[in-house]
Design an enzyme around this catalytic site. Structure first.
Site, PDB file in Angstrom:
ATOM      1  N   ASP A 122      -1.569   3.899  -7.105  1.00  0.00           N
ATOM      2  CA  ASP A 122      -1.917   2.669  -7.810  1.00  0.00           C
ATOM      3  C   ASP A 122      -1.125   1.529  -7.177  1.00  0.00           C
ATOM      4  O   ASP A 122      -0.155   1.757  -6.450  1.00  0.00           O
ATOM      5  CB  ASP A 122      -1.557   2.806  -9.297  1.00  0.00           C
ATOM      6  CG  ASP A 122      -1.871   1.538 -10.068  1.00  0.00           C
ATOM      7  OD1 ASP A 122      -3.018   1.057  -9.984  1.00  0.00           O
ATOM      8  OD2 ASP A 122      -0.970   0.978 -10.728  1.00  0.00           O
ATOM      9  N   SER A 123      -1.518   0.309  -7.495  1.00  0.00           N
ATOM     10  CA  SER A 123      -0.792  -0.848  -6.999  1.00  0.00           C
ATOM     11  C   SER A 123       0.618  -0.900  -7.586  1.00  0.00           C
ATOM     12  O   SER A 123       1.474  -1.603  -7.058  1.00  0.00           O
ATOM     13  CB  SER A 123      -1.551  -2.117  -7.381  1.00  0.00           C
ATOM     14  OG  SER A 123      -1.784  -2.138  -8.777  1.00  0.00           O
ATOM     15  N   TYR A 148      -2.628  -5.997  -6.874  1.00  0.00           N
ATOM     16  CA  TYR A 148      -3.740  -5.928  -5.927  1.00  0.00           C
ATOM     17  C   TYR A 148      -4.930  -6.770  -6.419  1.00  0.00           C
ATOM     18  O   TYR A 148      -5.791  -7.142  -5.642  1.00  0.00           O
ATOM     19  CB  TYR A 148      -4.230  -4.482  -5.779  1.00  0.00           C
ATOM     20  CG  TYR A 148      -3.375  -3.575  -4.913  1.00  0.00           C
ATOM     21  CD1 TYR A 148      -2.116  -3.956  -4.447  1.00  0.00           C
ATOM     22  CD2 TYR A 148      -3.854  -2.312  -4.555  1.00  0.00           C
ATOM     23  CE1 TYR A 148      -1.361  -3.095  -3.672  1.00  0.00           C
ATOM     24  CE2 TYR A 148      -3.095  -1.458  -3.764  1.00  0.00           C
ATOM     25  CZ  TYR A 148      -1.852  -1.853  -3.331  1.00  0.00           C
ATOM     26  OH  TYR A 148      -1.112  -0.996  -2.540  1.00  0.00           O
ATOM     27  N   GLY A 149      -4.937  -7.023  -7.732  1.00  0.00           N
ATOM     28  CA  GLY A 149      -6.100  -7.643  -8.370  1.00  0.00           C
ATOM     29  C   GLY A 149      -6.485  -9.004  -7.824  1.00  0.00           C
ATOM     30  O   GLY A 149      -7.622  -9.450  -7.992  1.00  0.00           O
ATOM     31  N   CYS A 172      -6.065   2.982  -9.201  1.00  0.00           N
ATOM     32  CA  CYS A 172      -6.172   1.526  -9.314  1.00  0.00           C
ATOM     33  C   CYS A 172      -7.641   1.096  -9.215  1.00  0.00           C
ATOM     34  O   CYS A 172      -8.332   1.444  -8.257  1.00  0.00           O
ATOM     35  CB  CYS A 172      -5.368   0.912  -8.167  1.00  0.00           C
ATOM     36  SG  CYS A 172      -5.427  -0.877  -8.104  1.00  0.00           S
ATOM     37  N   ASN A 173      -8.094   0.342 -10.207  1.00  0.00           N
ATOM     38  CA  ASN A 173      -9.488  -0.123 -10.202  1.00  0.00           C
ATOM     39  C   ASN A 173      -9.744  -1.079  -9.040  1.00  0.00           C
ATOM     40  O   ASN A 173     -10.799  -1.019  -8.405  1.00  0.00           O
ATOM     41  CB  ASN A 173      -9.822  -0.852 -11.502  1.00  0.00           C
ATOM     42  CG  ASN A 173      -9.951   0.080 -12.683  1.00  0.00           C
ATOM     43  OD1 ASN A 173     -11.042   0.356 -13.151  1.00  0.00           O
ATOM     44  ND2 ASN A 173      -8.830   0.584 -13.164  1.00  0.00           N
ATOM     45  N   GLU A 184       2.469  -4.975 -19.295  1.00  0.00           N
ATOM     46  CA  GLU A 184       3.737  -4.569 -18.650  1.00  0.00           C
ATOM     47  C   GLU A 184       4.947  -5.044 -19.445  1.00  0.00           C
ATOM     48  O   GLU A 184       5.982  -4.393 -19.467  1.00  0.00           O
ATOM     49  CB  GLU A 184       3.789  -5.082 -17.206  1.00  0.00           C
ATOM     50  CG  GLU A 184       2.848  -4.304 -16.336  1.00  0.00           C
ATOM     51  CD  GLU A 184       3.146  -4.384 -14.848  1.00  0.00           C
ATOM     52  OE1 GLU A 184       4.173  -4.964 -14.449  1.00  0.00           O
ATOM     53  OE2 GLU A 184       2.307  -3.862 -14.092  1.00  0.00           O
ATOM     54  N   CYS A 194      -9.519  -1.580 -15.745  1.00  0.00           N
ATOM     55  CA  CYS A 194      -8.210  -1.860 -15.165  1.00  0.00           C
ATOM     56  C   CYS A 194      -7.221  -0.868 -15.777  1.00  0.00           C
ATOM     57  O   CYS A 194      -7.322  -0.536 -16.962  1.00  0.00           O
ATOM     58  CB  CYS A 194      -7.786  -3.295 -15.485  1.00  0.00           C
ATOM     59  SG  CYS A 194      -6.111  -3.689 -14.943  1.00  0.00           S
ATOM     60  N   THR A 195      -6.292  -0.419 -14.950  1.00  0.00           N
ATOM     61  CA  THR A 195      -5.330   0.599 -15.393  1.00  0.00           C
ATOM     62  C   THR A 195      -4.565   0.206 -16.659  1.00  0.00           C
ATOM     63  O   THR A 195      -4.187   1.062 -17.444  1.00  0.00           O
ATOM     64  CB  THR A 195      -4.282   0.831 -14.283  1.00  0.00           C
ATOM     65  OG1 THR A 195      -3.826  -0.446 -13.811  1.00  0.00           O
ATOM     66  CG2 THR A 195      -4.861   1.632 -13.144  1.00  0.00           C
ATOM     67  N   HIS A 196      -4.323  -1.099 -16.827  1.00  0.00           N
ATOM     68  CA  HIS A 196      -3.461  -1.542 -17.927  1.00  0.00           C
ATOM     69  C   HIS A 196      -4.199  -1.694 -19.270  1.00  0.00           C
ATOM     70  O   HIS A 196      -3.558  -1.757 -20.313  1.00  0.00           O
ATOM     71  CB  HIS A 196      -2.844  -2.897 -17.589  1.00  0.00           C
ATOM     72  CG  HIS A 196      -1.851  -2.867 -16.466  1.00  0.00           C
ATOM     73  ND1 HIS A 196      -2.179  -2.441 -15.207  1.00  0.00           N
ATOM     74  CD2 HIS A 196      -0.539  -3.221 -16.442  1.00  0.00           C
ATOM     75  CE1 HIS A 196      -1.103  -2.541 -14.431  1.00  0.00           C
ATOM     76  NE2 HIS A 196      -0.100  -3.010 -15.156  1.00  0.00           N
TER      77      HIS A 196
HETATM   78  N1  DGL Z   1      -3.831  -1.416 -11.078  1.00  0.00           N
HETATM   79  C1  DGL Z   1      -4.625  -2.619 -11.050  1.00  0.00           C
HETATM   80  C2  DGL Z   1      -6.077  -2.302 -11.408  1.00  0.00           C
HETATM   81  O1  DGL Z   1      -6.377  -1.311 -12.043  1.00  0.00           O
HETATM   82  C3  DGL Z   1      -4.067  -3.691 -11.969  1.00  0.00           C
HETATM   83  C4  DGL Z   1      -2.819  -4.354 -11.453  1.00  0.00           C
HETATM   84  C5  DGL Z   1      -3.054  -5.107 -10.164  1.00  0.00           C
HETATM   85  O2  DGL Z   1      -3.701  -6.150 -10.161  1.00  0.00           O
HETATM   86  O3  DGL Z   1      -2.609  -4.597  -9.141  1.00  0.00           O
HETATM   87  O4  DGL Z   1      -6.938  -3.052 -11.046  1.00  0.00           O
END
Ligand code: DGL
Length: 275
Positions: free
Chosen positions: A18-19, A50-51, A81-82, A160, A192-194
């Site tokens: 993941d990012s 990464y988003g 990570c999405n 977070e 999204c993971t969060h």
């Molecule tokens: N893990 C990223 C996602 O699922 C969210 C955090 C990011 O923007 O890196 O898109």
């Protein structure tokens, strides 16, 4: 001979990346469904988020991380990570010949199955929404589906920093959801993971009748199916000696601290590495 080979392969770990920290929501689901699988996780905490990064940059980072995980002799790669799943999968699949799965297709499949009226909402990072990855995956399964997307950039820092169930989170969520809630959607993908951490406020914004799809949870189910089909389910128990390992690209303190919220348990084995 072939039995030995398969036992050897099945005892290898699953690579997850993941990012940053968000992918731990996927690890949580994987561990619930597959408690004996050893996971080697990489969180790119030095380069998160990464988003809001370009497709080229994310593909480059994803390849670097996948090479790192391949050296750990993983039997399968999960792109948790999405934002990375949205753009990197074709390149990763060209480079590596183990099963590789992202979170987009499992999330899209589950949404199509759940939706009764073919009106599906998708929320994610700017990058995920701009890539139209969910929209494409949904349309590939059912070309008649109507898709309504909204990026929700502030959800990542809210989750977070532990602001999940606050009045501010609710107000921000209401504001984001406004643009899609008038579209009569009956299903909403948490892309999204969060976002699973914010599912209570999101549910309130969108209304109780809308089904929320957790892409991470759906991905874990798919990972189990793939491992079963390929006879790669671990036959060993996880133990003090043989435990999951977590790597990060920046100092591990924040990762360890926040992991409690994302994984509901304390992480012991977190190491900083340079790619
Ligand atoms: N893990 C990223 C996602 O699922 C969210 C955090 C990011 O923007 O890196 O898109």
């Amino acid at each position: 001979m072939s039995n030995n080979k398969s036992k050897d392969e099945s005892s290898r770990p699953i690579g997850v990346f993941d990012s940053g920290i968000g992918g731990l929501t996927v690890v949580k689901e994987l561990s619930r469904l597959l408690p004996d699988e050893k996971i080697i996780y990489f969180g790119d905490t030095a380069r998160v988020p990464y988003g809001n990064k370009s497709r080229e940059t994310i593909i480059h980072y994803s390849l670097q991380i996948a090479y790192f995980l391949m050296k750990k002799k993983i039997k399968m790669l999960v792109v948790a990570c999405n934002s990375a799943s949205s753009v990197s999968l074709p390149t990763l699949k060209r480079h590596f010949h183990i099963p590789i799965i992202g979170v987009i297709e499992p999330g899209a499949k589950a949404a199509i199955t759940k939706s009764q009226n073919n009106k599906i909402g998708v929320i994610g990072t700017l990058g995920t929404v701009a890539s139209n990855s969910y929209k494409k995956a949904l349309k590939k399964i059912n070309s008649k589906v109507n898709v309504f997307q909204q990026s929700c950039s502030l959800f990542v820092p809210l989750a977070e920093d532990g602001w999940n169930d606050t009045k501010i989170a609710q107000e921000i969520s209401d504001e984001y959801i406004k643009s899609i809630s008038g579209k009569d959607i009956d299903t909403l993908i948490l892309g999204c993971t969060h976002y699973p951490l914010l599912k209570d406020v999101i549910q309130k914004s969108v209304g109780e009748d809308v089904e929320l799809i957790d892409s991470g949870r759906e991905t874990a189910k798919e990972v189990k199916k793939i491992l079963e089909k390929k006879d790669l389910i671990s036959k060993n128990k996880l133990s003090e000696k043989n435990h999951s390992i977590f790597y990060v690209s920046d100092f591990p303190h924040k990762f360890t601290e926040v992991s409690q919220r994302f994984l509901s348990k304390e992480l012991k084995h977190v190491h900083k590495v340079k790619l």
